[in-house]
Write a protein that holds these residues in place. Structure first.
Motif, short mmCIF file in Angstrom:
data_model
loop_
_atom_site.label_atom_id
_atom_site.label_comp_id
_atom_site.label_asym_id
_atom_site.label_seq_id
_atom_site.Cartn_x
_atom_site.Cartn_y
_atom_site.Cartn_z
N ASN A 110 6.99 43.09 -56.30
CA ASN A 110 7.48 42.37 -55.13
C ASN A 110 6.58 41.20 -54.74
O ASN A 110 6.94 40.40 -53.89
CB ASN A 110 7.61 43.32 -53.93
N ASN A 111 5.40 41.08 -55.37
CA ASN A 111 4.49 39.99 -55.02
C ASN A 111 3.73 39.53 -56.26
O ASN A 111 2.51 39.56 -56.32
CB ASN A 111 3.50 40.42 -53.93
N THR A 113 1.89 37.23 -58.69
CA THR A 113 1.11 36.01 -58.49
C THR A 113 1.59 34.94 -59.47
O THR A 113 2.24 35.24 -60.48
CB THR A 113 -0.38 36.27 -58.73
N ASN A 132 12.53 38.51 -54.51
CA ASN A 132 12.72 37.82 -53.23
C ASN A 132 12.87 36.32 -53.45
O ASN A 132 12.67 35.82 -54.57
CB ASN A 132 11.54 38.11 -52.29
N PHE A 133 13.21 35.61 -52.39
CA PHE A 133 13.47 34.17 -52.49
C PHE A 133 12.21 33.39 -52.87
O PHE A 133 12.28 32.41 -53.61
CB PHE A 133 14.03 33.64 -51.17
N THR A 134 11.07 33.79 -52.35
CA THR A 134 9.82 33.11 -52.69
C THR A 134 9.59 33.16 -54.19
O THR A 134 9.23 32.16 -54.83
CB THR A 134 8.62 33.75 -51.95
N GLU A 135 9.79 34.34 -54.76
CA GLU A 135 9.57 34.48 -56.19
C GLU A 135 10.55 33.66 -57.01
O GLU A 135 10.19 33.12 -58.06
CB GLU A 135 9.66 35.96 -56.58
N GLU A 137 11.66 30.76 -56.39
CA GLU A 137 11.14 29.39 -56.47
C GLU A 137 9.88 29.34 -57.33
O GLU A 137 9.65 28.36 -58.06
CB GLU A 137 10.86 28.86 -55.07
N MET A 138 9.06 30.38 -57.27
CA MET A 138 7.83 30.40 -58.07
C MET A 138 8.14 30.45 -59.56
O MET A 138 7.51 29.75 -60.37
CB MET A 138 6.96 31.59 -57.66
N GLU A 141 9.49 27.11 -60.62
CA GLU A 141 8.43 26.11 -60.71
C GLU A 141 7.62 26.29 -62.00
O GLU A 141 7.33 25.32 -62.71
CB GLU A 141 7.50 26.23 -59.50
N ARG A 192 21.62 30.76 -55.02
CA ARG A 192 20.44 29.93 -55.24
C ARG A 192 20.05 29.89 -56.72
O ARG A 192 19.73 28.82 -57.26
CB ARG A 192 19.26 30.47 -54.42
#
Length: 448
Positions: A110-111, A113, A132-135, A137-138, A141, A192
């Motif tokens: 879930n997190n 790096t 999750n949404f943050t991931e 985008e990561m 990228e 997304r």
């Protein structure tokens, strides 16, 4: 306690596993000692393959490395035709060092790096399970920067609570894992990922918990996941996989009554066929991620009995040379185990003892109210069902060295993880020395 796999009581009254006398193992390798029955590990995996083979579905069995990850275990599951589910850069490093094909590795977490994401992409792993949404985008990228297109599965919280302990239940709405279905997050995530240029969404994932002793939770989750999947197909996503996770229960004590592996698989297959056919959808490949159900029953831990404390009318304590450093599960969520004095396994277990560890914590308990033969200093205590989430959670609390791990088969032994020494525990310590402005110290930096 029912003896599983190749375990038996020998004519001398000792517990045997994999054709080896556990008392001799303790004498040779020391204690605490994790012992794995290799034949039983392989039999557990083959039970999943055999069950799926009768369903007619395309499938994948991915061993969940978080249950127990070591070079030897990664090699074994590869030999048995499994994929691999890893949740950290360390697990990925171990798998690659074992020669595991990267395209058959999925990365959870879930997190994650950025270093872990980049490591996975550069290594060519098969897929990321995005949490999750943050991931999202990561990963996009990193994929853009590295010039790759990356396959992903979206983890969905389907809102199903399996009948399990709250600390190991993961499919309900209030969970740190996955895109919530009820509030529309899963739909938003699919929309997304469709917009991103370097991610290809090949499937959906759900994991509803652990130590599940029924099939209703899986069936309910699959029905909800089929609804989400149908929305994704309408959006034009190239979905082809439904990953229903793991969580299949095992026996820790005689109170536990796990279903046969075949019964879990047949229920999952039936639910997938029913839910997807009803919606006019092509039947996806079904992936599962068993970890505990493979490693757990095949492992035992051997300890040497030490001191005792008897409080008349209150409790009898017997201490062993391990504890919460090699098994924190009782301290975390009251996990239950059964045990036997391995050197006197034929004797009647007619006394009640609480098995304590050697850590300076009142909560350092391995088994509360275990039924044992009268323990004596020097006895070898065998605790059953410790193959999953025991060595995996091992710690250096009180600067206690990590235990060794041995595989056994047909009377032969393989030391797969060496025992640490006191010197090993302190090997990364450095004396106190402050660096002046401008000096460069060998700290931090890359972890691989």
């Amino acid at each position: 306690m029912k003896l599983e796999g190749t375990m038996k009581i020998g004519p001398e009254g000792h517990l045997w596993i994999g054709g080896c006398d556990t008392v001799a193992l303790a004498r040779r390798f020391g204690t605490p000692l994790f012992v794995y029955d290799e034949a039983y590990l392989r039999a557990r995996i083959r039970a999943f393959h055999d069950a799926f083979a009768t369903t007619g579905l395309r499938y994948e069995v991915a061993y969940a490395a978080k249950a127990f990850c070591a070079l030897a275990m990664c090699q074994l599951v590869q030999e048995e035709g499994c994929a691999l589910d890893v949740v950290s850069g360390g697990e990925l490093y171990t798998a690659l060092a074992a020669g595991f094909p990267p395209e058959r590795i999925h990365m959870h977490g879930n997190n994650k790096t950025m270093a872990e994401i980049e490591y996975g992409i550069e290594s060519g792993i098969g897929a990321f399970v995005v949490d999750n949404f943050t991931e999202l985008e990561m990963v996009e990228e990193a994929a853009h920067r590295l010039g790759r297109t990356v396959d992903v599965l979206l983890r969905v919280a389907p809102g199903v609570e399996a009948h399990t302990h709250e600390f190991i239940s993961t499919g309900q709405q209030d969970s740190k894992f996955g895109f919530d279905r009820a509030t529309g997050q899963a739909r938003q995530a699919m929309a997304r990922v469709r917009e991103l240029n370097h991610l290809r969404c090949i499937g959906l994932h759900a994991h509803i918990g652990s130590q599940i002793f029924e099939t209703e939770g899986f069936i309910a989750a699959i029905e909800r996941m089929a609804e989400v999947y149908e929305e994704g197909v309408r959006m034009g996503l190239p979905l082809a996989v439904l990953n229903v996770g793991g969580g299949f229960g095992i026996r820790y004590t005689d109170e536990d009554d796990p279903l046969p592996i075949r019964q879990y698989v047949e229920a999952i297959a039936g639910a997938v066929k029913s839910a997807f056919t009803a919606r006019g959808l092509a039947i996806p490949a079904v992936w599962v991620e068993p970890g505990r159900s493979i490693a757990g029953p095949a492992g035992i831990t051997l300890y040497t009995v030490g001191t005792q404390k008897v409080i008349p009318g209150v409790r009898n304590y017997v201490a062993v040379d391990g504890g919460m450093t090699d098994n924190p599960r009782y301290a975390l969520y009251g996990a239950k185990y059964e045990a036997v004095l391995a050197n006197r396994a034929h004797e009647a277990a007619d006394e009640v003892w609480t098995v304590a560890g050697k850590c300076c914590e009142s909560g350092d308990i391995l088994i509360r109210d275990a039924r044992l033969a009268p323990p004596r200093p020097g006895d070898i205590l065998a605790v059953f069902g410790t193959g999953a989430y025991n060595y995996a959670m091992i710690s250096h609390y009180n600067r206690i060295p990590h235990a060794a791990v041995v595989f056994v088969r047909d009377g032969k032994t393989a030391l797969v993880v060496e025992r640490e020494t006191w010197a090993d525990v302190a090997r990364f310590d450095r004396p106190l020395r402050y660096e002046a402005e401008g000096e460069t110290a060998a700290v931090g930096g890359a972890i691989r």
